[in-house]
Scaffold this motif. Structure first.
Motif, PDB file in Angstrom:
ATOM      1  N   LEU A 137      -7.852  -5.827  33.510  1.00 14.76           N
ATOM      2  CA  LEU A 137      -8.832  -6.901  33.645  1.00 14.76           C
ATOM      3  C   LEU A 137      -8.960  -7.247  35.121  1.00 14.76           C
ATOM      4  CD1 LEU A 137      -7.414  -9.010  30.691  1.00 14.76           C
ATOM      5  CD2 LEU A 137      -9.511  -7.663  30.632  1.00 14.76           C
ATOM      6  N   GLY A 138      -9.753  -6.468  35.831  1.00 16.19           N
ATOM      7  CA  GLY A 138      -9.947  -6.678  37.252  1.00 16.19           C
ATOM      8  C   GLY A 138     -11.394  -7.022  37.533  1.00 16.19           C
ATOM      9  N   THR A 139     -12.007  -6.279  38.461  1.00 15.22           N
ATOM     10  CA  THR A 139     -13.432  -6.465  38.731  1.00 15.22           C
ATOM     11  C   THR A 139     -14.217  -6.268  37.449  1.00 15.22           C
ATOM     12  OG1 THR A 139     -13.078  -5.565  40.943  1.00 15.22           O
ATOM     13  CG2 THR A 139     -15.353  -5.734  40.189  1.00 15.22           C
ATOM     14  N   GLY A 140     -13.844  -5.212  36.718  1.00 15.69           N
ATOM     15  CA  GLY A 140     -14.411  -4.942  35.394  1.00 15.69           C
ATOM     16  C   GLY A 140     -13.294  -4.889  34.375  1.00 15.69           C
ATOM     17  N   VAL A 141     -13.500  -4.107  33.321  1.00 13.58           N
ATOM     18  CA  VAL A 141     -12.511  -3.977  32.252  1.00 13.58           C
ATOM     19  C   VAL A 141     -12.299  -2.495  31.973  1.00 13.58           C
ATOM     20  CG1 VAL A 141     -11.937  -4.516  29.847  1.00 13.58           C
ATOM     21  CG2 VAL A 141     -13.250  -6.157  31.210  1.00 13.58           C
ATOM     22  N   GLY A 142     -11.044  -2.051  31.996  1.00 13.30           N
ATOM     23  CA  GLY A 142     -10.728  -0.656  31.707  1.00 13.30           C
ATOM     24  C   GLY A 142      -9.719  -0.551  30.591  1.00 13.30           C
ATOM     25  N   GLY A 143      -9.560   0.652  30.063  1.00 10.78           N
ATOM     26  CA  GLY A 143      -8.588   0.870  29.001  1.00 10.78           C
ATOM     27  C   GLY A 143      -7.932   2.228  29.135  1.00 10.78           C
ATOM     28  N   GLY A 144      -6.622   2.281  28.901  1.00  8.53           N
ATOM     29  CA  GLY A 144      -5.875   3.536  28.905  1.00  8.53           C
ATOM     30  C   GLY A 144      -5.059   3.636  27.641  1.00  8.53           C
ATOM     31  N   ILE A 145      -4.929   4.840  27.113  1.00  8.20           N
ATOM     32  CA  ILE A 145      -4.321   5.044  25.798  1.00  8.20           C
ATOM     33  C   ILE A 145      -3.127   5.993  25.902  1.00  8.20           C
ATOM     34  CG2 ILE A 145      -4.705   5.928  23.453  1.00  8.20           C
ATOM     35  CD1 ILE A 145      -7.737   5.357  23.949  1.00  8.20           C
ATOM     36  N   ILE A 146      -2.005   5.567  25.333  1.00  3.98           N
ATOM     37  CA  ILE A 146      -0.852   6.445  25.141  1.00  3.98           C
ATOM     38  C   ILE A 146      -0.702   6.640  23.635  1.00  3.98           C
ATOM     39  CG2 ILE A 146       1.629   6.767  25.451  1.00  3.98           C
ATOM     40  CD1 ILE A 146       0.111   6.667  28.105  1.00  3.98           C
ATOM     41  N   THR A 147      -0.737   7.880  23.194  1.00  2.00           N
ATOM     42  CA  THR A 147      -0.574   8.153  21.769  1.00  2.00           C
ATOM     43  C   THR A 147       0.502   9.215  21.581  1.00  2.00           C
ATOM     44  OG1 THR A 147      -1.683   8.881  19.731  1.00  2.00           O
ATOM     45  CG2 THR A 147      -2.535   9.791  21.785  1.00  2.00           C
ATOM     46  N   ASP A 148       1.468   8.913  20.728  1.00  2.00           N
ATOM     47  CA  ASP A 148       2.627   9.788  20.515  1.00  2.00           C
ATOM     48  C   ASP A 148       3.305  10.160  21.832  1.00  2.00           C
ATOM     49  OD1 ASP A 148       2.535   9.821  17.725  1.00  2.00           O
ATOM     50  OD2 ASP A 148       1.065  11.438  17.695  1.00  2.00           O
ATOM     51  N   GLY A 149       3.361   9.184  22.736  1.00  2.00           N
ATOM     52  CA  GLY A 149       4.067   9.377  23.998  1.00  2.00           C
ATOM     53  C   GLY A 149       3.333  10.196  25.036  1.00  2.00           C
ATOM     54  N   ARG A 150       2.055  10.435  24.825  1.00  2.00           N
ATOM     55  CA  ARG A 150       1.259  11.215  25.782  1.00  2.00           C
ATOM     56  C   ARG A 150       0.011  10.439  26.184  1.00  2.00           C
ATOM     57  NH1 ARG A 150       2.316  16.726  26.088  1.00  2.00           N
ATOM     58  NH2 ARG A 150       3.924  17.488  24.667  1.00  2.00           N
ATOM     59  N   LEU A 151      -0.409  10.640  27.430  1.00  2.00           N
ATOM     60  CA  LEU A 151      -1.658  10.044  27.900  1.00  2.00           C
ATOM     61  C   LEU A 151      -2.820  10.739  27.205  1.00  2.00           C
ATOM     62  CD1 LEU A 151      -3.125   8.142  29.881  1.00  2.00           C
ATOM     63  CD2 LEU A 151      -2.991   9.951  31.587  1.00  2.00           C
ATOM     64  N   TYR A 152      -3.657   9.952  26.543  1.00  2.00           N
ATOM     65  CA  TYR A 152      -4.793  10.521  25.817  1.00  2.00           C
ATOM     66  C   TYR A 152      -6.065  10.350  26.646  1.00  2.00           C
ATOM     67  CZ  TYR A 152      -8.276  11.440  22.246  1.00  2.00           C
ATOM     68  OH  TYR A 152      -9.337  11.960  21.556  1.00  2.00           O
ATOM     69  N   ARG A 153      -6.683  11.490  26.988  1.00  2.00           N
ATOM     70  CA  ARG A 153      -7.883  11.476  27.824  1.00  2.00           C
ATOM     71  C   ARG A 153      -9.154  11.743  27.032  1.00  2.00           C
ATOM     72  NH1 ARG A 153      -3.934  14.391  30.562  1.00  2.00           N
ATOM     73  NH2 ARG A 153      -3.232  13.481  32.542  1.00  2.00           N
ATOM     74  N   GLY A 154      -9.024  12.252  25.820  1.00  2.00           N
ATOM     75  CA  GLY A 154     -10.204  12.626  25.044  1.00  2.00           C
ATOM     76  C   GLY A 154     -10.708  14.006  25.422  1.00  2.00           C
ATOM     77  N   SER A 155     -11.784  14.441  24.784  1.00  2.00           N
ATOM     78  CA  SER A 155     -12.296  15.802  24.970  1.00  2.00           C
ATOM     79  C   SER A 155     -12.849  16.047  26.364  1.00  2.00           C
ATOM     80  CB  SER A 155     -13.392  16.088  23.940  1.00  2.00           C
ATOM     81  OG  SER A 155     -12.881  15.971  22.628  1.00  2.00           O
ATOM     82  N   SER A 156     -13.420  15.012  26.983  1.00  2.00           N
ATOM     83  CA  SER A 156     -14.036  15.193  28.304  1.00  2.00           C
ATOM     84  C   SER A 156     -13.368  14.354  29.385  1.00  2.00           C
ATOM     85  CB  SER A 156     -15.528  14.837  28.234  1.00  2.00           C
ATOM     86  OG  SER A 156     -15.688  13.460  27.948  1.00  2.00           O
ATOM     87  N   ALA A 188     -13.322 -10.322  36.375  1.00  2.00           N
ATOM     88  CA  ALA A 188     -13.428 -11.213  37.533  1.00  2.00           C
ATOM     89  C   ALA A 188     -14.870 -11.502  37.911  1.00  2.00           C
ATOM     90  CB  ALA A 188     -12.679 -10.609  38.713  1.00  2.00           C
ATOM     91  N   ARG A 189     -15.669 -10.447  38.017  1.00  2.00           N
ATOM     92  CA  ARG A 189     -17.050 -10.613  38.460  1.00  2.00           C
ATOM     93  C   ARG A 189     -17.871 -11.400  37.428  1.00  2.00           C
ATOM     94  NH1 ARG A 189     -19.407  -5.094  39.893  1.00  2.00           N
ATOM     95  NH2 ARG A 189     -18.226  -5.410  41.815  1.00  2.00           N
ATOM     96  N   ALA A 190     -17.743 -11.032  36.160  1.00  2.00           N
ATOM     97  CA  ALA A 190     -18.553 -11.662  35.115  1.00  2.00           C
ATOM     98  C   ALA A 190     -18.223 -13.143  34.956  1.00  2.00           C
ATOM     99  CB  ALA A 190     -18.352 -10.930  33.792  1.00  2.00           C
ATOM    100  N   MET A 191     -16.925 -13.482  34.954  1.00  2.00           N
ATOM    101  CA  MET A 191     -16.543 -14.882  34.774  1.00  2.00           C
ATOM    102  C   MET A 191     -16.971 -15.734  35.968  1.00  2.00           C
ATOM    103  SD  MET A 191     -12.840 -14.775  32.890  1.00  2.00           S
ATOM    104  CE  MET A 191     -12.733 -16.561  32.828  1.00  2.00           C
ATOM    105  N   SER A 192     -16.853 -15.181  37.163  1.00  2.00           N
ATOM    106  CA  SER A 192     -17.267 -15.926  38.362  1.00  2.00           C
ATOM    107  C   SER A 192     -18.772 -16.173  38.348  1.00  2.00           C
ATOM    108  CB  SER A 192     -16.863 -15.148  39.624  1.00  2.00           C
ATOM    109  OG  SER A 192     -15.458 -14.995  39.687  1.00  2.00           O
ATOM    110  N   GLU A 193     -19.533 -15.160  37.944  1.00  2.00           N
ATOM    111  CA  GLU A 193     -20.988 -15.304  37.865  1.00  2.00           C
ATOM    112  C   GLU A 193     -21.375 -16.346  36.817  1.00  2.00           C
ATOM    113  OE1 GLU A 193     -22.443 -11.400  37.051  1.00  2.00           O
ATOM    114  OE2 GLU A 193     -22.318 -10.722  39.143  1.00  2.00           O
TER     115      GLU A 193
END
Length: 322
Positions: A137-156, A188-193
């Motif tokens: 939760l910074g300037t925007g919003v991001g998400g990262g996924i760990i599944t079964d102990g591995r970083l999941y990036r998806g197909s692309s 941050a940006r959205a709430m300030s605006e």
């Protein structure tokens, strides 16, 4: 210094952070500076190279095993191309190639929330959970996924873009090309605006005094200060942000069923102001078993999570290549 270190770089829309990270995730040295306002790729890369060289010089080139970069946006991990970054205003920028001209190390470029998720998994969860979601939760919003102990990036390599899930189908246009994205309403940006719009519409609030009537100075720490002093508008903004994030997260909880949801970034420092409405909304809108399983955690590394994660990704890459 005999221990092997990686250089971790957290490249965001408003700030850039560099740090030397050991294999356990310990942060040795850091340096931070603002992202240039024009966000020109050549200028940004030039500044990163300059500061990276200075930081590496403090320990010697032989101590560095590689460089990891967490960049805001949709990243192609293999080539290190930033396909699109709304916060950096970049499209198809070959970041790895540009940096490789000057920095002669193995370089791994990942999405910033992905490296934050890896740091949360390795350092904070101690690899004791199998399924973890990290929300930045910074300037925007991001998400990262760990599944079964591995970083999941998806197909692309595009997995985890929680900030660009649709919250309001007829909502505010987003630079990503969609409308009504979550990060257009929290972060941050959205709430300030939103605070500025309310004040300009005549809302009476402590926020105005805290920024000495200069509305351009409104930022999450100001909103947090006002809310902790009982300001109605600030409290309303956090309640609203928690509920909006919770609506999206409830769907993610039902879909992914994580053990931990780690919150990081500037907005997460608000603690219960954000956590209470978020938790209530997840409980209200997701399956009770899934909601009870998902433990909400505020990162203790917080602002350093991205640097540490980027460094750890470089260590992981080095280990796999050895």
């Amino acid at each position: 210094m005999s221990k092997k270190l990686a250089l971790g770089i957290d490249l965001g829309g408003t700030g850039i952070k560099l740090g030397l990270v050991d294999v356990t995730g310990k942060l040795i040295r850091t340096f931070r500076f603002g992202t240039p306002s024009k966000k020109d790729p050549a200028e940004v890369v030039g500044l990163i190279v300059e500061q990276a060289d200075a930081l590496i010089h403090t320990v010697g080139k032989r101590a560095i095993i590689g460089i990891g970069i967490g960049a805001a946006g949709d990243v192609e991990p293999g080539t290190g191309i930033i396909r699109i970054s709304p916060n950096l205003q970049w499209k198809d920028v070959p970041l790895k190639a540009l940096l490789s001209r000057s920095l002669k190390y193995s370089i791994r470029v990942e999405n910033d929330a992905n490296v934050a998720a890896w740091a949360a998994y390795v350092v904070e969860a101690k690899k004791k959970v199998r399924n973890l979601l990290c929300v930045t939760l910074g300037t925007g919003v991001g998400g990262g996924i760990i599944t079964d102990g591995r970083l999941y990036r998806g197909s692309s390599g595009s997995a985890g873009e929680i900030g660009h899930m649709t919250l309001y189908p007829e909502g505010i246009p987003c630079p990503c090309g969609n409308v009504g994205c979550l990060e257009r309403y929290i972060g941050a940006r959205a709430m300030s605006e939103e605070a500025r719009r309310a004040i300009e519409a005549g809302e009476t609030t402590l926020i105005t005094r805290l920024v000495n009537n200069d509305l351009s100075k409104i930022e999450p720490l100001i909103l947090q200060d006002a809310a902790q002093k009982g300001d109605r508008l600030a409290l309303q903004l956090y309640e609203q942000a928690g509920e909006r994030l919770g609506i999206t997260m409830a769907g993610v909880v039902n879909f992914f069923n994580p053990e931990w949801i780690v919150l990081a970034g500037g907005l997460s420092r608000a603690g219960k102001l954000l956590l209470d409405p978020l938790s209530r909304t997840i409980s209200k809108r997701s399956f009770s078993t899934a909601a009870k399983t998902a433990r909400l955690v505020i990162s203790k590394l917080n602002q350093d999570l991205g640097i540490v994660g980027a460094g750890l990704v470089a260590h992981e890459y080095d280990k796999n290549e050895s």
